[in-house]
Design a protein around this motif. Structure first.
Motif, short mmCIF file in Angstrom:
data_model
loop_
_atom_site.label_atom_id
_atom_site.label_comp_id
_atom_site.label_asym_id
_atom_site.label_seq_id
_atom_site.Cartn_x
_atom_site.Cartn_y
_atom_site.Cartn_z
N LYS A 205 0.85 -1.12 0.03
CA LYS A 205 0.05 0.02 0.15
C LYS A 205 0.95 1.30 0.03
CE LYS A 205 -3.94 -1.74 2.48
NZ LYS A 205 -4.58 -1.91 3.86
N GLU A 211 -2.05 -0.67 -6.00
CA GLU A 211 -3.06 -0.22 -6.90
C GLU A 211 -2.93 -1.18 -8.23
OE1 GLU A 211 -4.73 2.65 -6.10
OE2 GLU A 211 -4.74 3.84 -7.90
N GLN A 212 -1.56 -1.24 -8.56
CA GLN A 212 -1.43 -2.21 -9.72
C GLN A 212 -1.86 -3.57 -9.72
OE1 GLN A 212 0.28 -0.12 -11.99
NE2 GLN A 212 -0.57 -1.52 -13.55
N ILE A 213 -1.81 -4.06 -8.58
CA ILE A 213 -2.42 -5.40 -8.37
C ILE A 213 -3.90 -5.34 -8.29
CG2 ILE A 213 -2.72 -6.99 -6.43
CD1 ILE A 213 -0.04 -7.41 -7.42
N ASN A 214 -4.34 -4.16 -7.81
CA ASN A 214 -6.00 -4.23 -7.84
C ASN A 214 -6.68 -3.97 -8.93
OD1 ASN A 214 -5.92 -4.48 -4.97
ND2 ASN A 214 -6.22 -2.39 -4.37
N VAL A 215 -5.76 -3.49 -9.89
CA VAL A 215 -6.36 -3.36 -11.42
C VAL A 215 -6.02 -4.51 -12.18
CG1 VAL A 215 -4.66 -2.24 -12.42
CG2 VAL A 215 -6.83 -1.11 -13.02
N LYS A 370 -10.55 -4.92 -3.50
CA LYS A 370 -9.79 -4.28 -4.70
C LYS A 370 -10.67 -3.15 -5.19
CE LYS A 370 -8.33 -7.47 -7.73
NZ LYS A 370 -8.66 -8.17 -8.77
N THR A 371 -11.85 -2.93 -4.88
CA THR A 371 -12.63 -1.55 -5.16
C THR A 371 -13.05 -1.18 -4.02
OG1 THR A 371 -13.31 -2.97 -6.96
CG2 THR A 371 -14.53 -0.86 -6.76
N SER A 372 -12.71 0.16 -3.85
CA SER A 372 -13.05 0.73 -2.47
C SER A 372 -14.17 1.70 -2.52
CB SER A 372 -11.85 1.57 -1.96
OG SER A 372 -11.40 2.58 -2.92
#
Lengths: 372, 247
Positions: A205, A211-215, A370-372
């Protein structure tokens, strides 16, 4: 599954890349396991005694010699009065003052009875309680001895003596290391697993890589499992190292089955890593994660029966203790290592640990967004 | 209708009382380079994060590659590439390891990853650095690498959030060559920036002010409409009324 393979490859590469951390993960617990149990010696030795001998008789001298020779006490001073002896306690040079009144020998011979004074510095509670009771044991022994030798026969009518024979089961010599070393091993495993995992996701984080993982299409469970497995492997290596140190340095060899011990360690690590990852999903910086993890690890350490018996805690504390995975693991480790317990004896603890593992990890997966 | 890869209707994102994105509507056509302009804090990044499935909108509708931003974020993620404002490759992995990881995560086969990785490293002139840690590369190369990784799996759309921030003019020029190349290969490019010269490179641009879309057209049309010589002037006229301070 292919996705998980790529994630694991990446995580292992990152662990092995940082050689300092890798060395710390393996060397620190080993060194600590060698040092810490020596410090956590619950045997009370070197109790400093200041003696006020107001009698100066041969019996008072015999008593003092006996105390000095017991191996637990050091006669640090012979003070002329109680007040001066107390000054030794105030200066922390003595833990106990033994005051032998005038007429000690005479009264013992004539009346068969004499009171002597023992004053204990109770700031260090354990040392005071144990030191005091050791001293009483030595005096009682002296008492018994003069009854037999000086008077020729035990004094009748002064109460019946009940002789007690102790036998220490599972730890025949009642040595502290059998109690402490397995606990320290559990402690180190807890620290390594708890902190490493707590700091890991939150590090991504901080770096912004999360962020790159979450996308990407990575699934939440794949990500968590990808974090869990490498630390689990590290944890098992640390556990093996710790068992080796136990054997080589302390001569402790589990009485029970190794397979059972490893099975428990495996489940315990999953539970604890789940805890760390959960902390990591709730926090935003490594500093926060560190504080939160520290808060819980302190509770785990002090309430889990690592150093004090859970049975002697108040009811509410016992309830909290039951809610930490450490409590169950340390209990089982002691049972298997010292007692040779089998799976049937510890299956309740096994179910507890499995429940912890499932709940903590599911919670971590659920809370990772993954989505906030 | 089918050539619209992003459709936004009245999309809104609110954080408490603060309306970061205020009822914005626009479409992006397949293969175009769509510029998203605005001052710092205008809501560009927030809007982009919604479209990438990283953030839930508060209200309004939007689809990306035909998938809904409320319910089908994971399907969106399979079809897009994303390059965030903050450099987000792994600095403690090498160039090739980063490529391999992200390629693998998007489901490319190992053979395919190796083939594309070799080609990419050569194209970027990174062959001598392929086994170096990404953290040791200069910023310009990092950005080019990050962009290449974002389109490594041939997504339908790539989202670029201020990709050229802090990069020297020559590298910026090269970067835009890469963007054109990607667009020519059929990848839709959605790019935010506050460099007005870059805005000129886009097919169409949207200017966001205080969370709202204030203008949407080709750079030429916008300049004509505002009687401005450059995009700089257009932007200045639009953004002058902005109330939000820079973040």
């Amino acid at each position: 599954m292919r996705m998980l393979r790529f994630i694991l490859k990446k995580e292992f590469r990152q662990i092995f890349r940082d050689k300092t951390i890798l060395a710390m993960m393996l060397v620190m617990p080993t060194v600590q396991l060698i040092i810490l149990p020596l410090a956590m010696n619950f045997d009370v030795k070197n109790v400093n005694v200041a003696v006020v001998d107001n009698d100066h008789s041969s019996w008072s001298q015999q008593l003092i010699n006996k105390i000095g020779a017991s191996g637990y006490f050091r006669i640090v001073a012979a003070a002329p009065s109680f007040r001066e002896a107390l000054e030794y306690i105030e200066r922390e040079q003595a833990d106990v003052v033994l005051e032998i009144p005038p007429g000690f020998e005479r009264n013992l011979v004539r009346e068969g009875e004499q009171h002597i004074g023992v004053s204990v510095d109770a700031i260090n509670g354990t040392k005071a309680a144990l030191g005091g009771s050791y001293l009483l044991t030595v005096i009682a022994d002296f008492n018994q001895h003069i009854r037999l030798n000086e008077r020729g026969k035990p004094v009748p009518g002064k109460g019946v003596n009940i002789g007690i024979t102790y036998s220490n089961w599972y730890n025949p010599l009642a040595e502290y290391r059998f109690y402490v070393v397995p606990a320290v091993m559990v402690l180190l495993l807890t620290l390594i697993a708890g902190f490493l995992s707590a700091l890991n996701i939150v590090r991504e984080k901080e770096m912004g890589t999360i962020e790159q993982i979450n996308v990407t299409p990575i699934k939440k469970w794949q990500f968590i499992l990808g974090k869990l497995i490498p630390f689990w492997v590290v944890g098992m290596v640390v556990f093996t190292l710790a068992l080796t140190v136990e054997r080589v340095v302390y001569g402790i060899w589990p009485v029970g089955s190794f397979a059972l011990l490893y099975l428990f360690a495996a489940v315990y690590l999953v539970a604890l890593l789940g805890f760390g990852l959960l902390v990591s999903t709730y926090t935003d910086s490594q500093l926060q994660a560190m504080f939160v993890a520290f808060f819980f690890v302190m509770i785990f350490m002090l309430m889990s029966g690592l150093f004090t018996a859970v049975d002697s805690m108040p009811g509410w504390a016992q309830d909290i203790a039951a809610l930490t995975p450490v409590t169950h693991f340390v209990k089982v480790v002691r049972m298997i290592v010292l007692k040779g317990s089998t799976f049937a004896d510890v299956q309740k603890e096994f179910l507890y640990l499995v429940a912890f593992a499932v709940v903590l990890n599911s919670w971590a997966i659920w809370n990772y967004r993954k989505t906030s | 209708m089918n050539d619209k890869v992003i459709v936004c209707e009245e999309l809104t994102k609110q954080f408490g009382d603060f309306v970061a994105v205020n009822h914005i509507s626009f479409d992006v056509r397949k293969g175009e380079i769509f510029g998203f302009l605005g001052a710092n804090g205008a809501g560009k990044t927030t809007a982009m994060r919604i479209l990438c499935g990283l953030s839930y909108p508060t209200s309004g509708k939007a689809t990306v590659a035909g998938f809904d931003v409320y319910k089908q974020q994971e399907s969106i993620k399979k079809n897009i590439g994303y390059m965030s404002q903050k450099f987000s490759l792994y600095e403690n992995l090498t160039v090739v390891e980063n490529i391999e990881f992200f390629g693998g995560v998007y489901g490319l086969s190992s053979a395919e990853i190796r083939r594309r990785s070799d080609r990419l490293v050569n194209k970027l002139g990174l062959a001598p650095e392929a086994k170096k840690l990404v953290g040791s590369l200069p910023l310009g190369w990092k950005q080019k690498l990050a962009f290449s990784v974002a389109i490594f799996h041939d997504p339908q759309i790539v989202f670029l959030d201020e990709p050229t921030g802090g990069v020297d003019p020559i590298t910026r020029r090269q970067f835009w060559d890469m963007i054109y190349e990607a667009a020519a290969a059929g990848i839709t490019v959605f790019v935010t920036t506050h460099y007005m010269d870059e805005a000129e490179y886009c097919n169409r641009i949207t200017v966001m002010v205080d969370g709202k879309v204030e203008a949407l057209d080709t750079p030429g049309n916008l300049k004509a409409r505002f009687r401005a010589a450059s995009m700089d002037e257009v932007f200045y006229q639009l953004a002058r009324g902005a109330k939000r301070s820079a973040d």
